[in-house]
Write an enzyme that holds these catalytic residues in place. Sequence first.
Site, mmCIF file in Angstrom:
data_model
loop_
_atom_site.group_PDB
_atom_site.id
_atom_site.type_symbol
_atom_site.label_atom_id
_atom_site.label_comp_id
_atom_site.label_asym_id
_atom_site.label_seq_id
_atom_site.Cartn_x
_atom_site.Cartn_y
_atom_site.Cartn_z
ATOM 1 N N ALA A 283 0.627 -1.300 0.088
ATOM 2 C CA ALA A 283 0.025 -0.123 -0.008
ATOM 3 C C ALA A 283 0.920 1.232 -0.235
ATOM 4 C CB ALA A 283 -1.002 0.077 1.468
ATOM 5 N N ASP B 258 6.445 -8.418 11.113
ATOM 6 C CA ASP B 258 6.961 -7.756 10.023
ATOM 7 C C ASP B 258 7.844 -6.651 10.627
ATOM 8 O OD1 ASP B 258 7.474 -7.494 7.501
ATOM 9 O OD2 ASP B 258 5.657 -6.219 7.162
#
Length: 539
Positions: free
Chosen positions: A136, A285
């Site tokens: 994104a 992450d």
Amino acid sequence: MVPHLTRLLELWRIAAHYRLDTLIPADELPAKARPILKLIRANPAAWSSREKRNPLKLKQALEDMGPLAIKMGQLLSTRRDLIAPEILSQLTLLQDQVKPFAVDVAKARISDAFKADLNTLFQRFDEQPLAAASIAQVHTAALHDGREVVVKVTRPEIRKQILRDFEILTWLGGWLEQRLEAARALHISEIIQEYRAVILNELDLSIEADNTRRMRHYFTGSSMMYVPEVYMDSTDVMVAERITGVPISDTATFDRLGMDRADLAEKGLTIFFTQVFRDNFFHADMHPGNVFVETLNPQSPRYIALDCAIMGELSKADQMTVARMLLAVMNSDFMQLIQIVHQAGWIPPDTDQDGLAREMRRTVGPMVSKPMDQLDFAGILLQIMDIARRFRLEIPPQLMLLLKTLVHVEGLGTDLYPQLDIWKLAKPILTEWVKQQMNPAKNLKELGQQIPDLLLGAQDLPSMLIDSVNGLKNQAVWHDRQIRELQTLRLQVAQQQRRNWIFGSIFIFLLSLAMITPIFIGIIFYILAALVAIWRVMN
């Protein structure tokens, strides 16, 4: 057959166009990897390429290859101890400086997501992206009440690209498992499928919004970490509170503001163990683009958690196994380590446990006695994988996400404060957690909380027993019927074989008579016709 052969050819062309064969000298690569360089140079795209001296060729190549390649680059960007500086500088850009998509597309996706015009949603919307990553990109904006926000929008057509590339990875994982014992021991195919599910969840920003709210709940009022508030969300768009801070990799700013990097590193490690063991909900992450530090109060800075899309959870049994394993390593008790692994069912029963303990002591032992700046964590991990292959250890796939996170954490820690004593800090945290789990009072309390469910389940016990007995009875009747049908079928086959033998013998006898004298030919014809008619009636 190889899936998406066209896609593989495209990846080959991209690697050749950007001359990725020139990134690393051939003599610095393992001998088995050198044919890859020749393969890249064999593509016609390499013959006329002018990208050989492009300082950003790796970054641009990974961008052209797609989201999964960018994800791999982000993972490698945390390994300053393994990657050459000129390559690392390109990979670092992939954390938040990927090529953005058109702002008109972003605006349309936002309007479609919330079924409203941008002027209705925001007082101000900044067209220039603040950051762009693999999944994104982010725009800054302001709500009508003046609150500053960030608007995260997923890339168009990204789901189709990821599904296509995972088909190739799935094929590759199966191919490796057929040929390499190590790939089978690590359950490569299962890991790929789990990572596929993780990435597909990352595409749904409503899941990230829920994860962020959950993480915010766990760390409400914390002096160690702040989690921004989410205001609006949908599958493709998330609107959240805008924060002020710098990436964890910006050590120059920490030094300029006089921050205590040792204290900051200890806070980060404490947060990680708190997430894994207290909350059983850890950020999986943790590249520098997702971990920021507040700069408003340099004397007592807090971490800021961003991008809670990929989160990890362990079962209670796996939590306890990991904690006990880490404590065994910290105590240099490698026989205890092997016993824990054996109890978890990760090694075959005929394994040479003494030999395995010696190998683990040789490989893992140095981790306890050396500071982080002298450890090659990734190299040690590869050695452990080699031990797993040789001793046929079964490493559960659900722990691979934790290992990936550990690689991130160790890479960030080495960069922030290389002298951090990870074991000295972790041991009291783990010891206290294990004591709490083994506390009889706590276990009795949990049992008491389960009593209502046990009582409700006990009400169903008689009917469950009756159903089980009826099931066994019906199964016995079914077996009897099957046996009778098999006996009947066997009798029919035996009768058919006898008939075939009788008619075959008569046919051969008459045929031999016909060969002796022609006078019997007509008689035999009528007899054969009669026999065929009788055979048809009987069958």
